[in-house]
Scaffold this motif. Structure first.
Motif, PDB file in Angstrom:
ATOM      1  N   GLY A  48       0.793  -1.231   0.000  1.00  0.00           N
ATOM      2  CA  GLY A  48       0.000   0.000   0.000  1.00  0.00           C
ATOM      3  C   GLY A  48       0.821   1.276   0.000  1.00  0.00           C
ATOM      4  O   GLY A  48       1.905   1.345  -0.569  1.00  0.00           O
ATOM      5  N   ASP A  49       0.286   2.278   0.680  1.00  0.00           N
ATOM      6  CA  ASP A  49       0.883   3.611   0.655  1.00  0.00           C
ATOM      7  C   ASP A  49       2.237   3.697   1.342  1.00  0.00           C
ATOM      8  O   ASP A  49       2.945   4.694   1.173  1.00  0.00           O
ATOM      9  CB  ASP A  49      -0.071   4.619   1.292  1.00  0.00           C
ATOM     10  N   ALA A  50       2.606   2.697   2.096  1.00  0.00           N
ATOM     11  CA  ALA A  50       3.884   2.735   2.798  1.00  0.00           C
ATOM     12  C   ALA A  50       5.064   2.881   1.838  1.00  0.00           C
ATOM     13  O   ALA A  50       6.107   3.414   2.207  1.00  0.00           O
ATOM     14  CB  ALA A  50       4.052   1.480   3.650  1.00  0.00           C
ATOM     15  N   TRP A  51       4.902   2.417   0.608  1.00  0.00           N
ATOM     16  CA  TRP A  51       5.997   2.452  -0.374  1.00  0.00           C
ATOM     17  C   TRP A  51       5.650   3.349  -1.563  1.00  0.00           C
ATOM     18  O   TRP A  51       6.021   3.087  -2.695  1.00  0.00           O
ATOM     19  CB  TRP A  51       6.335   1.041  -0.839  1.00  0.00           C
ATOM     20  N   ARG A  52       4.942   4.447  -1.286  1.00  0.00           N
ATOM     21  CA  ARG A  52       4.641   5.436  -2.320  1.00  0.00           C
ATOM     22  C   ARG A  52       5.230   6.779  -1.899  1.00  0.00           C
ATOM     23  O   ARG A  52       5.211   7.131  -0.723  1.00  0.00           O
ATOM     24  CB  ARG A  52       3.134   5.579  -2.504  1.00  0.00           C
ATOM     25  N   ASP A  53       5.737   7.491  -2.888  1.00  0.00           N
ATOM     26  CA  ASP A  53       6.308   8.796  -2.580  1.00  0.00           C
ATOM     27  C   ASP A  53       5.206   9.860  -2.536  1.00  0.00           C
ATOM     28  O   ASP A  53       4.012   9.542  -2.628  1.00  0.00           O
ATOM     29  CB  ASP A  53       7.411   9.167  -3.576  1.00  0.00           C
ATOM     30  N   THR A  58       4.992   4.324  -6.705  1.00  0.00           N
ATOM     31  CA  THR A  58       5.578   3.242  -5.921  1.00  0.00           C
ATOM     32  C   THR A  58       7.093   3.235  -6.102  1.00  0.00           C
ATOM     33  O   THR A  58       7.592   3.407  -7.207  1.00  0.00           O
ATOM     34  CB  THR A  58       5.020   1.880  -6.379  1.00  0.00           C
ATOM     35  N   TYR A  59       7.797   3.051  -5.004  1.00  0.00           N
ATOM     36  CA  TYR A  59       9.252   2.967  -5.080  1.00  0.00           C
ATOM     37  C   TYR A  59       9.739   1.701  -4.392  1.00  0.00           C
ATOM     38  O   TYR A  59       8.998   1.050  -3.647  1.00  0.00           O
ATOM     39  CB  TYR A  59       9.920   4.206  -4.485  1.00  0.00           C
ATOM     40  N   ILE A  60      10.982   1.348  -4.679  1.00  0.00           N
ATOM     41  CA  ILE A  60      11.609   0.203  -4.039  1.00  0.00           C
ATOM     42  C   ILE A  60      12.974   0.631  -3.519  1.00  0.00           C
ATOM     43  O   ILE A  60      13.547   1.614  -3.993  1.00  0.00           O
ATOM     44  CB  ILE A  60      11.768  -1.002  -5.001  1.00  0.00           C
ATOM     45  N   ARG A  93      15.881   6.452 -11.147  1.00  0.00           N
ATOM     46  CA  ARG A  93      16.586   6.272  -9.872  1.00  0.00           C
ATOM     47  C   ARG A  93      16.820   7.605  -9.189  1.00  0.00           C
ATOM     48  O   ARG A  93      17.156   8.581  -9.829  1.00  0.00           O
ATOM     49  CB  ARG A  93      17.952   5.610 -10.084  1.00  0.00           C
ATOM     50  N   ARG A  94      16.643   7.565  -7.901  1.00  0.00           N
ATOM     51  CA  ARG A  94      17.063   8.702  -7.056  1.00  0.00           C
ATOM     52  C   ARG A  94      18.341   8.270  -6.381  1.00  0.00           C
ATOM     53  O   ARG A  94      18.431   7.168  -5.862  1.00  0.00           O
ATOM     54  CB  ARG A  94      16.015   9.026  -6.011  1.00  0.00           C
ATOM     55  N   HIS A  95      19.291   9.142  -6.379  1.00  0.00           N
ATOM     56  CA  HIS A  95      20.598   8.799  -5.762  1.00  0.00           C
ATOM     57  C   HIS A  95      20.758   9.492  -4.430  1.00  0.00           C
ATOM     58  O   HIS A  95      20.240  10.486  -4.138  1.00  0.00           O
ATOM     59  CB  HIS A  95      21.744   9.202  -6.690  1.00  0.00           C
TER      60      HIS A  95
END
Length: 95
Positions: A48-53, A58-60, A93-95
């Motif tokens: 769910g929303d726990a892994w959304r910016d 959705t991000y990993i 990707r975000r660095h």
């Protein structure tokens, strides 16, 4: 393979990678990496929303070292594959 039961777990790789000309220059290793990343994304989606910016995307979190170990490859090869995926607009990707 009759009477043999396997607990198959697998990575999904989009068929378009093998059919569309725009992906012809992408290495098979990069295509496999995308399947691995897609699997991770599905896991994040299921949480769910726990892994959304802040934009709802959705991000990993998956380190280069984890991918190196999983794919039995060096840093240079993994980074090359990430560059391929970015150049094809498949990941950000975000660095």
């Amino acid at each position: 393979m009759e009477n043999v039961t396997f607990d198959y777990k697998f990575y999904r790789i989009p068929k378009r990678f093998f059919k569309e000309d725009m992906f012809r220059d992408m290495t098979n290793a990069a295509k496999v990496l995308y399947g691995i990343l897609l699997d991770r994304k599905c896991l994040s989606d299921s949480n769910g929303d726990a892994w959304r910016d802040e934009y709802g995307i959705t991000y990993i979190i998956f380190t280069i070292e984890e991918i190196m170990n999983l794919m039995n490859l060096g840093n240079k090869n993994v980074n090359k594959m990430f560059k391929e995926l970015e150049e094809h607009g498949l990941i950000y990707r975000r660095h």
